[in-house]
Design a protein around this motif. Structure first.
Motif, short mmCIF file in Angstrom:
data_model
loop_
_atom_site.label_atom_id
_atom_site.label_comp_id
_atom_site.label_asym_id
_atom_site.label_seq_id
_atom_site.Cartn_x
_atom_site.Cartn_y
_atom_site.Cartn_z
N ASP A 665 0.83 -1.20 0.00
CA ASP A 665 0.00 0.00 0.00
C ASP A 665 0.87 1.26 0.00
OD1 ASP A 665 -2.19 1.68 0.18
OD2 ASP A 665 -2.55 1.29 2.31
N GLY A 668 2.80 1.56 -3.31
CA GLY A 668 1.87 1.95 -4.36
C GLY A 668 1.43 3.39 -4.25
N SER A 669 1.36 3.91 -3.02
CA SER A 669 0.93 5.29 -2.81
C SER A 669 2.05 6.28 -3.04
CB SER A 669 0.39 5.45 -1.38
OG SER A 669 -0.72 4.61 -1.16
N ALA A 679 -1.01 4.58 -9.25
CA ALA A 679 -1.99 3.54 -9.00
C ALA A 679 -3.37 4.15 -8.78
CB ALA A 679 -1.58 2.73 -7.77
N GLN A 681 -6.63 4.89 -7.03
CA GLN A 681 -6.88 4.93 -5.59
C GLN A 681 -7.88 3.86 -5.17
OE1 GLN A 681 -4.96 7.30 -3.73
NE2 GLN A 681 -4.07 7.20 -5.76
N LEU A 684 -6.13 0.55 -4.82
CA LEU A 684 -5.38 0.41 -3.57
C LEU A 684 -6.31 0.11 -2.40
CD1 LEU A 684 -2.71 3.25 -3.90
CD2 LEU A 684 -2.28 0.79 -3.81
N LEU A 687 -7.29 -3.44 -2.75
CA LEU A 687 -6.17 -4.31 -2.39
C LEU A 687 -6.08 -4.48 -0.88
CD1 LEU A 687 -2.58 -4.34 -3.74
CD2 LEU A 687 -2.90 -3.88 -1.33
N ARG A 941 -9.34 5.61 2.29
CA ARG A 941 -7.90 5.88 2.18
C ARG A 941 -7.42 6.69 3.39
NH1 ARG A 941 -3.77 4.58 -0.71
NH2 ARG A 941 -3.31 6.57 -1.71
#
Length: 1003
Positions: A665, A668-669, A679, A681, A684, A687, A941
């Motif tokens: 995470d 990827g962020s 990526a 949002q 994510l 995921l 998020r």
């Protein structure tokens, strides 16, 4: 006619001298223009020494043809044969620049500018160039005179009389003389304006730094005032007059005439850029830089230099702004702003060109310039020797002061000179503004030969270019951090090194809040002569850069020291970081992104192996599927000697997999150098939610198996199933979520209900106990409060008991809660039958009655009123605030209960899937569905970010500034932009609330 034998001999000689079009060259040599000298071996030698002999020969023939008389042609030929300096200069230019060959063909007498070859002519200064342009009275004649001066610069350049730094300085001086001539012409055209104002032209960029290219925008800033310093109307009139003069001066240089153009004059570095006035008073400039200027604007002022117009006013401008430039490093987020600007430049390069970009690409000229300028601004506050606008001079001063390692400075200087020379040669050919390495082989061959590479010009040029860009890429980050290591490692006593104060100064500028602690960590990691310390000294320069790119560099460095202390003697650890490209950067990102991931890693540091390209046995950062997780957990439980040991093993797997998911995470962020953060949002969020939910299900399955084996052997007296509820059932768990569940059992044949119930309750109690025993692994809280009758009801019911309760007593909120029910562990058949039981409740035929709808709305309003903590801004509460998770989820769930019986796609436990199905069925417009989805994803998020940053769950943004900045960094907001993040959240939530008002409350 040339005899065949002689022709063959000439042809061979031409090939030997580097001609690629030998037949065409032979014809030109046989032509009348070269008849007097065609057999002169000196001519062929001279042509063969040029970058492109074919181009040089064609240019020479054109120049001879353009001579106005036979006498003039004879003079040129005689001088060419007799004077080697002229021959080398003229043919060198003709072989390197088609554009200057065209100029000579149009202005056939300008070759005389190359005849003089005396010491005073080798390095002309500004005065010589001003004399060369003195007779120009209009834009056309100025262009001709400019090209004539340029011709002499190019001749010295291609013959090696001047180096690349001297050539760049001469080009800057020629640009200065040209600006002065253009301003003189503009003033002559408008004498009234010239009498009314004082106008100073300040060169910026490469012109200001005495390092100009052959073809480049000339960046300037204009300063004006009234002749007698008048106020009010006089000042305004003076500024209008100065603006007219400045605009005319720019047009004279920039516009295209029959003689082409000189170069664009760019004033966009002025305050407010294109939106600001072209000319400002000095006081207006100072006020802007004191109040509004951004970090990059002070960086640009490093090269500011008065070049034309009123010299006294220009000197006052530099004197007034100089102190502000050297205070720029004290600005908050200074280094981050500079590095962000550099990244933005790279990101704007077309993908197809990035590998050929000499100036802006990775390892290009801009990397050197940015690195040098950053160090100048950091240390130039206290060391005036660093205050040079010229990159190479500044680099030498940095090395002399110990701010950059001497060996690094030498390497970087060599690579910078090579890249600048290559840039010059590319631009010289057509006199066009470009920084791209050409792809055509003939162009590459000419470039290679122009740089003295003759054996295999194309291959040698490619190899050298790659080598030098590699050097720059390697040293770019190292420049900031290597001297810090040298300052604490003390391994090279003869080398100048940073003083303790300079080291602290640099660390503060790079975002470290506790420089003294940072230096202690560096000393512990990098000191000594062990292999471990040597590898750390190699790794740390880039690691420190990645830490500095986070919201908490201090935490990143401290955590790295802890991991290294734990694993430093493990052979594979440092090898992993050194040899696997992604591992070191992934580790740096993870260690500096907050508390959760480092805490998980510290409990079992060997999980660092997951961060590598291969990821060890665990397969890298890709979260593992539920079946694979369950297989591993059940195998570990099977090997355990007791229930407690089995659950300990299951919790160990959970801890490792939580770390894997958190690391995936974060990476990827944040993105990496190799893979920028692009990526989706929503992807994510899916995921994390899917991975944590699968992991929780596998952990419960393993714990159930361990408890049953420990108390009953292989078979429990009752069938037993665990039903996931809430976010667990919806595959939407966050890092800190409890596991909401229901427990259902059914006595096996021949077993009394009391015995079965007793066994089921013992299983539940033991599972909850073992999953919450304090240990190095995070606890998993199992929450059964969504069961019938809530906390007052029994923990476990039989399927028959559930059926009786739901038939007689079920409330509407319980039906709503069952929308997210899904079997997660235990007896699969029992779980399936439980789902068949509850489907009519959650997806009722005929939808919901109005009483039920009113009850749902009432419950939601009550929840919002009672549960939002006092003193908290409800608009920033991600769960219960307007447009938050509850708003979106209750709206979607109302649609599910109303239409789920008819619309199959709505019969899902997942919020985003149900929303997409509602959109597909026409129950929600595409725009409204997108608005709700965006708000739900963003709120999720934020909650994930809070848990990653603080190490504990939260439903709103942190109040501590560094934690808030870390949440912003995770969400893609750079330093200084947390306000933008909060505004964006409010804006997104407000739009979602508008949709909820319409769909949930109004329909």
């Amino acid at each position: 006619m040339t005899a065949p034998g002689r022709r063959s001999s000439t042809f061979t000689r031409l090939l030997r001298h580097g001609f690629t079009e030998a037949s065409a060259a032979e014809r030109l040599l046989d032509g009348p223009e070269l008849a007097p000298i065609r057999n002169d071996p000196v001519l062929l030698e001279a042509l063969g020494a040029t970058a492109d002999p074919d181009l040089a020969l064609r240019g020479l023939v054109r120049l001879l043809e353009a001579q106005p008389s036979p006498t003039a042609r004879r003079e040129l030929l005689d001088t060419l044969i007799a004077a080697k300096p002229l021959r080398d200069r003229l043919l060198g230019v003709l072989g390197a620049s088609a554009a200057l060959g065209d100029h000579l063909a149009r202005h056939s007498g300008d070759w005389h500018a190359l005849v003089t070859y005396e010491p005073r002519d080798l390095h002309p200064g500004l005065e010589e160039f001003e004399r060369g342009l003195a007779e120009a009275e209009d834009p056309v004649s100025l262009r001709v005179a400019y090209r004539r001066c340029l011709l002499s610069i190019a001749a010295r350049d291609v013959c090696g009389t001047t180096g690349v730094a001297e050539t760049a300085a001469e080009l800057a001086d020629l640009a200065t003389a040209t600006l002065r001539a253009a301003l003189r012409i503009a003033c002559a055209a408008a004498p009234d304006d010239a009498a009314l104002c004082r106008l100073a032209v300040i060169a910026m960029g490469k012109c200001g730094g005495h390092e100009l290219n052959y073809v480049s925008d000339v960046d300037v800033i204009f300063v004006g005032e009234a002749v007698e310093g008048g106020e009010g109307g006089d000042e305004q009139a003076a500024l209008r007059a100065a603006t007219r003069l400045a605009s005319h001066m720019m047009r004279i240089c920039s516009e295209t005439t029959v003689e082409g153009s000189i170069w664009p004059v760019d004033a966009n570095l002025r305050p407010e850029g294109r939106n600001g006035p072209l000319v400002r008073t000095l006081s207006s400039h100072v006020a802007y830089y004191q109040r509004w200027a951004k970090t990059w604007e002070f960086q640009a002022l490093l090269k500011a230099r008065p070049v034309a117009g009123d010299a006294e006013l220009g000197a006052r401008y530099v004197a007034a702004l100089d102190p502000l430039v050297w205070q720029a490093a004290e600005r908050e987020n200074f280094v981050a702003d500079v590095q962000k600007m550099r990244r933005r430049v790279v990101e704007n390069i077309p993908v197809s060109e990035v590998e050929r970009e000499l100036k802006l690409g990775p390892g290009g000229l801009r990397d050197v310039e940015f690195a040098v300028q950053l160090l100048q601004l950091v240390h130039g506050r206290t060391d005036a020797s660093l205050r040079s606008g010229t990159t190479l001079d500044a680099l030498l001063a940095l090395a002399a002061g110990g701010y950059v390692g001497r060996a690094d400075a030498v390497q970087l200087g060599e690579s910078y000179r090579f890249l600048r020379l290559l840039e010059h040669r590319i631009q010289l050919f057509r006199l066009r503004r470009t920084h791209l390495l050409p792809e055509d082989e003939a162009d590459l061959r000419r470039l290679g030969r122009s740089m003295g590479l003759r054996a295999d010009p194309v291959a040698e040029l490619t190899r050298e270019w790659k080598r030098h860009t590699g050097v720059v890429r390697r040293l770019h980050e190292k420049l900031f951090y290597r001297p810090l290591l040298d300052a604490v490692a003390q391994l090279a006593p003869g080398e100048a090194r940073l003083s303790p104060e300079a080291a602290r100064e640099r660390l503060v500028a790079l975002g470290y809040a506790d420089p003294a602690a940072a230096l202690r960590h560096l000393e512990a990691l990098a000191s000594g002569v062990t292999r471990k310390a040597a590898i750390q000294r190699t790794l740390l320069p880039v690691l420190l850069g990645w830490f500095a790119d986070s919201a908490d560099p201090d935490a990143g460095l401290l955590n790295f020291r802890k991991v290294s202390d734990a694993l430093g003697k493990t052979p594979w650890y440092l090898r992993l970081l050194r040899d696997e490209g992604a591992a070191a950067e992934n580790l740096a990102r993870v260690l500096s992104a907050g508390r959760l991931a480092p805490d998980l890693l510290m409990r079992a540091p060997e999980a660092v192996a997951l961060l590598g390209d291969g990821g060890g046995d665990g397969g890298g950062l890709e979260p593992r599927g539920r079946a694979q997780l369950e297989q591993e957990v059940l195998a570990a439980v099977g090997r355990a000697e007791s229930a407690e040991q089995g659950v300990t093993a299951a919790r160990g797997v959970r801890r490792r997999e939580l770390f894997r998911t958190a690391a995936a995470d974060i990476v990827g962020s944040y993105g990496t150098e190799a893979q920028p953060a692009e990526a989706d949002q929503g992807a994510l969020v899916d995921l994390v939610g899917g991975a944590v939910s699968d992991l929780t299900a596998a952990t419960l399955a393993g714990t159930l198996r361990a408890v049953v084996r420990g108390g009953w052997g292989d078979t429990l007296p009752t069938r037993f199933a665990i039903i996931g509820m809430g976010r667990f059932g919806g595959h939407e768990l966050g890092y800190g979520s409890d596991a909401d569940v229901l427990f259902v059992h059914e006595p096996r044949e021949g077993v009394e209900e009391r015995e079965a119930a007793e066994a089921a309750n013992r299983v539940v109690a033991e599972m909850r106990r073992l999953l919450q025993i304090p240990s190095a692994d995070p606890a998993l809280l199992v929450d059964a409060d969504l069961r019938p009758e809530g906390k007052s009801g029994p923990l476990v019911r039989t399927l028959t008991s559930y059926e009786a309760y739901y038939r007689r007593w079920s409330l509407v909120w319980e039906s709503q809660a069952l929308l997210r029910a899904e079997p997660v562990a235990g007896d699969e058949d029992l779980g399936r039958r439980f789902m068949e039981l509850i489907d009519p409740l959650r997806y009722p035929w005929g939808g919901l009655g109005e009483d039920a709808v009113r009850e749902i709305r009432r419950l939601k309003a009550r929840m919002e009123a009672e549960r939002v903590p006092r003193g908290m801004d409800p608009k920033l509460h991600t769960k219960l605030g307007p447009g938050g998770l509850s708003d979106v989820e209750w709206t979607v769930q109302l649609l599910q209960m109303r239409h789920g019986a008819e619309v199959a796609g709505l019969r899902t436990t997942r919020t985003r899937e149900a929303l997409a199905a509602a959109r597909g069925a026409g129950l929600v417009s595409e725009e409204d569905a997108a608005t709700l989805d965006e708000a739900w994803v963003l709120a999720t998020r934020v909650r994930n970010a809070v848990m990653l940053v603080r190490g504990r769950a939260g439903d709103t943004f942190p109040s501590e500034p560094r934690e808030l900045a870390a949440v912003g960094r995770y969400l893609g907001y750079g330093p200084g932009h947390v306000g933008d993040m909060l505004d964006a959240y409010r804006r997104t939530a407000r739009r979602a609330r508008g949709v909820v008002e319409e769909l949930f409350y109004a329909t």
